[in-house]
Design an enzyme around this catalytic site. Sequence first.
Site, PDB file in Angstrom:
ATOM      1  N   SER A  76      44.098  40.878  39.010  1.00 52.66           N
ATOM      2  CA  SER A  76      44.483  39.471  38.909  1.00 52.66           C
ATOM      3  C   SER A  76      45.673  39.197  37.989  1.00 52.66           C
ATOM      4  O   SER A  76      46.559  38.409  38.351  1.00 52.66           O
ATOM      5  CB  SER A  76      43.285  38.626  38.476  1.00 52.66           C
ATOM      6  OG  SER A  76      42.353  38.516  39.530  1.00 52.66           O
ATOM      7  N   ASN A 273      36.339  49.059  29.585  1.00 59.52           N
ATOM      8  CA  ASN A 273      36.793  47.685  29.828  1.00 59.52           C
ATOM      9  C   ASN A 273      35.577  46.796  30.124  1.00 59.52           C
ATOM     10  O   ASN A 273      34.445  47.267  30.175  1.00 59.52           O
ATOM     11  CB  ASN A 273      37.786  47.677  30.990  1.00 59.52           C
ATOM     12  CG  ASN A 273      37.113  47.970  32.315  1.00 59.52           C
ATOM     13  OD1 ASN A 273      36.264  48.854  32.418  1.00 59.52           O
ATOM     14  ND2 ASN A 273      37.483  47.238  33.335  1.00 59.52           N
ATOM     15  N   CYS A 275      34.073  45.478  32.654  1.00 58.60           N
ATOM     16  CA  CYS A 275      33.124  45.782  33.742  1.00 58.60           C
ATOM     17  C   CYS A 275      32.742  47.250  33.836  1.00 58.60           C
ATOM     18  O   CYS A 275      31.996  47.644  34.748  1.00 58.60           O
ATOM     19  CB  CYS A 275      33.692  45.302  35.057  1.00 58.60           C
ATOM     20  SG  CYS A 275      33.830  43.520  35.173  1.00 58.60           S
ATOM     21  N   GLU A 277      34.452  50.085  34.508  1.00 59.14           N
ATOM     22  CA  GLU A 277      35.041  51.056  35.421  1.00 59.14           C
ATOM     23  C   GLU A 277      36.169  51.879  34.805  1.00 59.14           C
ATOM     24  O   GLU A 277      36.634  52.849  35.419  1.00 59.14           O
ATOM     25  CB  GLU A 277      35.540  50.380  36.708  1.00 59.14           C
ATOM     26  CG  GLU A 277      36.818  49.570  36.571  1.00 59.14           C
ATOM     27  CD  GLU A 277      36.559  48.136  36.180  1.00 59.14           C
ATOM     28  OE1 GLU A 277      37.462  47.305  36.362  1.00 59.14           O
ATOM     29  OE2 GLU A 277      35.444  47.834  35.702  1.00 59.14           O
ATOM     30  N   ILE A 426      39.686  39.336  43.855  1.00 60.88           N
ATOM     31  CA  ILE A 426      40.691  39.809  44.808  1.00 60.88           C
ATOM     32  C   ILE A 426      40.062  40.134  46.161  1.00 60.88           C
ATOM     33  O   ILE A 426      40.748  40.093  47.191  1.00 60.88           O
ATOM     34  CB  ILE A 426      41.498  41.003  44.267  1.00 60.88           C
ATOM     35  CG1 ILE A 426      40.618  42.223  44.012  1.00 60.88           C
ATOM     36  CG2 ILE A 426      42.286  40.618  43.029  1.00 60.88           C
ATOM     37  CD1 ILE A 426      41.423  43.490  43.711  1.00 60.88           C
TER      38      ILE A 426
END
Length: 579
Positions: A76, A273, A275, A277, A426
């Site tokens: 984003s 980070n 989330c 991943e 997204i």
Amino acid sequence: MLSPNAITVLESRYLLRDKDGNLIETPQQLFRRVANAIVQAEYKFGEKDPGKKELVRGLETKFYEAMASGQFMPNSPTLMNAGTHRQQLSACFVLPVEDSLEGIYNTLKHAALIHQSGGGTGFNFSKIRPHDDFLQDSGGTASGPVSFIELFDASTERIKQGGRRRGANMGILNCDHPDIESFITSKRMPGALRNFNISVGATNAFLDAVEKNKSWQLIHPNYKTVVKEIPAKKLWELIIDNAWSTGDPGMIFLDVLEAANPTPKLGRIDTTNPCGEVPLLAYEACNLGSINLSLFTKEVNGKPAIDFDALKKTISLAVRFLDNVVEENNYILPEITRVVKGNRKIGLGLMGWAELLIMLGIPYASNEATALGERLMKFVSETALEASRQLAVERRSFSSWNDSIYAPHDPVRNATRTAIAPTGTIAVIAGTSPSIEPLYALAFERRNVLRGQTLTEVNEIVFKRLQDRGLLNEKVKSTIIAEGHAENTDLPDEWKELIRTAPFIAPEWHLRHQAAFQKHTDNAVSKTINLPESSTREAISEIYMKAWKLGLKGITVYRDKCKPEQVMNAGAACEICAT
């Protein structure tokens, strides 16, 4: 063609506006803006090439077409900021948290600047001394890491990411910290730490102690002395109870993260980070993008199949795009610029996996699906690595390559190439299902998003396939829309299995998919196991333990309705039944 929800999201968060708040950009102009901004990196390499301008124009067109078609979407902040005065293009950052007031508040300031620019942040708070610890300088006592997490949360609450979305954070506390129990329960009250995902940093030693019902020592982070000793199983049960009650904490498996660290000489990885991943070093950021698998099929002998040739071209293009993002990015802080350009990590991921499986006629909960997932991710990983090697020939390896696992025989441009992100927003823009998740529901509502709006989504691919086969009568349609799933329809069993939604898929299959993709992913796989409301604590305990044994880097669960409010809600208002 963009869906109405995609246009709503773009208009609300992504398209440029003038000083009076009026839209001054169309979606196509957004993709043109981003393509033009990212292709500028090409001029920094091979500038003596007489055909450079023509090459750059061709690449700009390819970048635009990949985004405009929905085949590839960057994260984003790239869509929001590329080609603007801000030019901060990364979604993920990790910042260090030291055990000093000055260090903590410096990090808080840096986090605020990152959130303002559109990025999210991850922190490991384990260096902070425990609650009530004596402070020799002042004669007072320490307030502990949870109090500072609350401070960071309050700051985030007042800063929307890029002025257009709420800030996101990951807070990690290691399993041997003396305040681990209060950390585990820190989100128990409704609304607490609403801007944080929290995870326990778990070691192999802790999980082994849980399995063998041993005691577990909580260690002072500064003095390395034992502060407390408790049964490991008691701590485990506290983790599980709170995950069942609130969805937090998740688990980050620290030893698994470090085993995959591509630059171990530069430091140990203990943070991800927001989330989960992307495991990152302090002051590291990662630039992400995802490929929409549902657009890469072709007919082979009258049956749908994956178009690997087209997919290969898009993977190579995406790796180049993301390496250009590293070059064109404004990283806010000089420390971040230095570390990111030293390692040049990128994270190319996937979305549309559930819809691809439905198009191929393969149930998510099947050995065929997990085998295909592993094969597919191996292809993505190998293609991305080859593209990165080619970039190393053109542009040189990342500057810390000599301190990496690739030296001295494998020149490569990017320390990591792949990561499976959640792709929540997204995926809406691309018009597909998020990440490698099964379909959450066949019809659902996103509530209280985009300034309080509710967005209704109905899976058109599923409805079209049912209609083409003469299975979509009014009763089936209205039941699916009202309930969000097909379990209570009179569809044939094989169709119910094919379009089965997340809460009705056994946790084992969620884990097997995550493991299949993780096997060939450089970074990590962000995946949430969505569980029905009736799920037990014992089931969550089994999920968390099995995730560790499968070699996953982290795990998160969410039991339906475990919070007073949730964004995603299965089923939709019946008035859309007629549409």
